[in-house]
Design a protein around this motif. Structure first.
Motif, mmCIF file in Angstrom:
data_model
loop_
_atom_site.group_PDB
_atom_site.id
_atom_site.type_symbol
_atom_site.label_atom_id
_atom_site.label_comp_id
_atom_site.label_asym_id
_atom_site.label_seq_id
_atom_site.Cartn_x
_atom_site.Cartn_y
_atom_site.Cartn_z
ATOM 1 N N ILE A 1 1.380 -1.384 0.209
ATOM 2 C CA ILE A 1 -0.116 -0.131 -0.197
ATOM 3 C C ILE A 1 0.744 1.002 0.166
ATOM 4 N N SER A 2 1.699 1.548 0.491
ATOM 5 C CA SER A 2 2.454 2.030 0.541
ATOM 6 C C SER A 2 3.774 2.543 -0.700
ATOM 7 N N LEU A 3 3.378 1.549 -2.143
ATOM 8 C CA LEU A 3 5.122 1.398 -2.493
ATOM 9 C C LEU A 3 4.223 2.946 -4.028
ATOM 10 N N GLN A 4 5.412 2.901 -4.694
ATOM 11 C CA GLN A 4 5.619 3.534 -5.763
ATOM 12 C C GLN A 4 5.472 3.101 -6.462
ATOM 13 N N PHE A 5 5.757 3.090 -7.853
ATOM 14 C CA PHE A 5 5.666 2.311 -9.368
ATOM 15 C C PHE A 5 5.056 2.855 -10.430
ATOM 16 N N VAL B 1 -3.492 6.576 -8.031
ATOM 17 C CA VAL B 1 -3.834 8.470 -7.909
ATOM 18 C C VAL B 1 -1.576 7.897 -8.454
ATOM 19 N N ALA B 2 -1.925 9.300 -9.437
ATOM 20 C CA ALA B 2 -0.432 9.692 -9.679
ATOM 21 C C ALA B 2 0.495 10.259 -8.471
ATOM 22 N N SER B 3 1.966 10.434 -8.980
ATOM 23 C CA SER B 3 2.589 10.364 -8.014
ATOM 24 C C SER B 3 3.812 11.852 -8.499
ATOM 25 N N GLN B 4 5.008 11.151 -8.639
ATOM 26 C CA GLN B 4 5.787 11.446 -9.145
ATOM 27 C C GLN B 4 5.956 11.616 -10.845
ATOM 28 N N PRO B 5 6.579 12.339 -12.038
ATOM 29 C CA PRO B 5 6.053 11.829 -13.061
ATOM 30 C C PRO B 5 6.940 10.782 -14.060
ATOM 31 N N GLY B 6 5.732 10.041 -14.248
ATOM 32 C CA GLY B 6 5.120 8.923 -15.031
ATOM 33 C C GLY B 6 5.212 7.645 -13.537
ATOM 34 N N PHE B 7 5.024 8.130 -12.876
ATOM 35 C CA PHE B 7 4.624 7.266 -11.563
ATOM 36 C C PHE B 7 3.770 7.300 -10.550
ATOM 37 N N CYS B 8 3.407 5.827 -10.502
ATOM 38 C CA CYS B 8 1.652 6.224 -9.445
ATOM 39 C C CYS B 8 1.816 5.754 -8.164
ATOM 40 N N GLN B 9 1.055 5.832 -7.211
ATOM 41 C CA GLN B 9 1.096 4.796 -5.709
ATOM 42 C C GLN B 9 -0.544 4.139 -5.147
ATOM 43 N N PHE B 10 -0.417 4.806 -4.711
ATOM 44 C CA PHE B 10 -2.067 3.863 -4.064
ATOM 45 C C PHE B 10 -2.342 4.938 -2.288
ATOM 46 N N ALA B 11 -3.943 5.752 -2.956
ATOM 47 C CA ALA B 11 -4.352 6.221 -2.147
ATOM 48 C C ALA B 11 -5.891 5.871 -1.177
ATOM 49 N N SER B 12 -5.071 5.077 -0.338
ATOM 50 C CA SER B 12 -6.382 4.748 0.824
ATOM 51 C C SER B 12 -7.849 5.637 1.033
ATOM 52 N N LEU B 13 -9.038 4.690 0.026
ATOM 53 C CA LEU B 13 -10.308 5.287 0.669
ATOM 54 C C LEU B 13 -10.774 4.209 1.445
ATOM 55 N N THR B 14 -10.779 3.332 1.862
ATOM 56 C CA THR B 14 -10.882 2.642 3.632
ATOM 57 C C THR B 14 -10.161 3.477 4.577
ATOM 58 N N LEU B 15 -11.227 3.989 5.199
ATOM 59 C CA LEU B 15 -10.621 4.411 6.284
ATOM 60 C C LEU B 15 -11.107 3.351 7.391
ATOM 61 N N ILE B 16 -10.387 3.143 8.149
ATOM 62 C CA ILE B 16 -10.370 1.867 8.952
ATOM 63 C C ILE B 16 -9.561 1.705 10.324
ATOM 64 N N PRO B 17 -9.633 2.273 11.425
ATOM 65 C CA PRO B 17 -8.772 1.646 12.407
ATOM 66 C C PRO B 17 -7.880 0.323 12.108
#
Length: 592
Positions: A435-439, A522-538
């Protein structure tokens, strides 16, 4: 005289027709993951009611093929003196037929229930495949439920974000690019997306069971039971041609001469291929272009996902706060809380949300060893207590008027042994790794799958299911084409895709662990993506070996929990707020 069992009755029927066997898939004519009771042929013949499987019925034996999620469940639901259990992917049925039956054996199948890719693999078995078009189970299934006729409702453009006319124009351009005259649409969620409608034929799957033909000019013929259309306004009905579902195959054959049909070999019934070929048409085998269009969410859809996850997260927090109070209290009183009680309470809390319509799938409320079955569903016969010395796994979601949710939490209410703590920590570390990965943008799901498995692999452990799947927008909980798993998935991920991240570990007879968030690419650095969590649960950290977490993992957890706390605090019940604050406290505080 005792009535024949379904298995015996089918064998008698096959003998009368001079057939050596029959294939009965867990499928309807639309390849639905969850079928209407009318289409639950595999459950009728075998007793197995999981969402994926296939039975091979022969004169002297019967085999049930299921995937890794259902190896335990299948052995509990079927009579093992009647059925042999095999792995759907490790030992596929076409190889079993090739290796165990003499060539030329006549094996029946229903062409509306088999897709072309399955048909072609079965042709390599050496058996003589015999198409039967008259639904032979009708002769022996005397208590068969009626076919569904659920009402179809419109999906407002404010929620869908694009008009039907615009979508049809895009599909027409795709057909022109492919050199095809018609697209045969057999997936109900693709039809629902295209026509901006939602259905109610199958609980928790808000799609209309129907078929459609889209022409290269953008015209649509919709093959649907007119009884389902009573809630739709005339504007949509005037823009499409309505025909009976039973006319679909004949219409394909009627239009086929000199035309090219675009068919998806993994979704369209092979009956469509037969009709087009018999009518003198040609076939362009290609993925239904609607599938990818639907997976690339627009701004209105994305906003709906984000909004419904705030509601769903608040319902989850209210539920978890209630659980944290009830589990020890009820256990101390000698009347422990049960799986079914927890499930019912959670649903009641979701129903209190303004935009909630129904569950997005059957809740997995699983304590202790029941959680070792990936897709377990509690029943009065299997219902067990939730106690302080065992894990409790809850995998559930909601269909909201503006989006769909899916999340899993594994919970600990007391002390668990060192082995369970190690397993839970490995699952959490795999979850955090992915979930913390940039790809790079365009990365495919199978290229990311190992990130979630590595911490388990380092312990010599693994899980026999995918790591993530697409989620529909007010549609199916498992949406194609995106998937993260070991199996190759050739679809590139890009901003606007919605998936889950859900590594797990399951020890039969002991425990099951899974942590799942729904995410947006979602977009991160140019040409890269990452995951943004929709789920909001402890995320429960009470069973984690905190010393095994890296500084980066701790930072992600703290940032996530701060966001959960700040977003949900205004929305949760006042009595749940103290629990939320404690459950989202910084890791360093808990470490101390």
């Amino acid at each position: 005289m005792q009535p024949q069992s379904p298995l015996a009755a089918l064998r008698s029927l096959l003998k009368e027709r001079e057939l050596d066997g029959m294939l009965i898939p867990r499928a309807d004519a639309h390849q639905s993951e969850y079928s209407a009771p009318f289409d639950d042929k595999l459950a009728f013949i075998s007793g197995f009611d999981g969402s994926a499987g296939l039975a091979l019925i022969l004169a002297d034996r019967a085999l049930l093929f299921v995937d890794g999620r259902y190896q335990v469940q299948a052995r509990q639901q079927v009579k093992l003196d009647e059925f042999d259990i095999h792995h759907l992917h490790d030992e596929p049925v076409h190889l079993w037929l090739r290796d165990n039956l003499p060539s030329g054996r006549r094996i029946a199948f229903e062409p509306m229930l088999m897709v072309n890719s399955q048909y072609e693999s079965l042709r390599t078995s050496g058996c003589d495949l015999v198409a039967v078009n008259d639904d032979p189970l009708n002769e022996i299934w005397t208590t068969r439920p009626a076919a569904p006729r659920g009402a179809i409702r419109p999906m407002p453009i404010a929620v869908s974000g694009e008009s039907t006319a615009s979508k049809c124009s895009r599909v027409a351009k795709a057909l022109d690019h492919a050199g095809a005259d018609y697209l045969a649409v057999t997936l109900p969620d693709n039809i629902a997306w295209l026509l901006n409608v939602r259905g109610s034929d199958i609980p928790m799957s808000p799609v209309p069971l129907s078929f459609a033909l889209v022409s290269a000019e953008g015209g649509v013929e919709w093959f649907v039971d007119e009884e389902k259309l009573r809630q739709l306004d005339s504007s949509l009905l005037e823009s499409v041609s309505i025909q009976r579902p039973e006319a679909f195959i004949a219409r394909c054959q009627q239009l086929a001469a000199g035309k090219r049909f675009l068919l998806d070999e993994d979704n369209a019934p092979v009956a469509v291929r037969f009709a087009v070929e018999q009518g003198g048409g040609a076939i362009k085998w290609q993925a239904d272009p609607i599938t990818l269009m639907k997976a690339n969410k627009n701004d209105a859809e994305l906003e709906g996902y984000r909004a419904c996850h705030v509601q769903d997260g608040a319902a989850w927090v209210n539920f978890l706060a209630w659980l944290s109070h009830e589990v020890p209290l009820r256990e101390a009183a000698g009347n422990p809380l049960s799986e079914l009680e927890a499930q019912e309470k959670q649903l009641a809390l979701r129903k209190a949300c303004d935009n909630f319509r129904e569950q997005s799938f059957g809740t997995i409320s699983a304590a202790a060893a029941n959680a070792a079955m990936c897709h377990y569903h509690s029943t009065p016969e299997t219902n067990v207590a939730i106690t302080s010395n065992e894990f409790y796994l809850n995998d559930s979601g909601g269909q909201y008027s503006n989006g769909t949710t899916d999340a899993t939490r594994t919970l600990n209410f007391g002390q668990v042994d060192a082995q369970r703590r190690l397993h839970y920590t490995a699952v959490l570390k795999g979850f955090l790794s992915l979930i913390s990965l940039q790809f790079p943008q365009g990365t495919q799901g199978h290229q990311l799958d190992a990130f979630a498995r590595r911490p388990l692999w380092e312990l010599g452990l693994d899980y026999d299911h995918g790591t993530g799947h697409g989620v529909g927008h007010c549609l199916l909980i498992h949406e194609n084409p995106h998937r993260m798993a070991k199996k190759v998935n050739p679809w590139p991920m890009q901003p606007g895709n919605i998936l889950t991240i859900e590594p797990g570990y399951y020890l039969a007879g002991s425990h099951g662990i899974r942590i799942e968030n729904q995410v947006e690419v979602v977009a991160s650095q140019p040409g890269f993506c990452q995951f943004a969590s929709l789920t909001l649960i402890p995320i429960d950290l009470s069973a984690v070996e905190l010393s095994l977490l890296s500084e980066q993992e701790i930072a992600w957890l703290d940032e996530y929990h701060q966001r959960v706390r700040e977003t949900l605090s205004p929305h949760v019940a006042s009595e749940a707020r103290p629990w939320l604050i404690e459950a989202t406290a910084p890791v360093r505080t808990q470490r101390a």
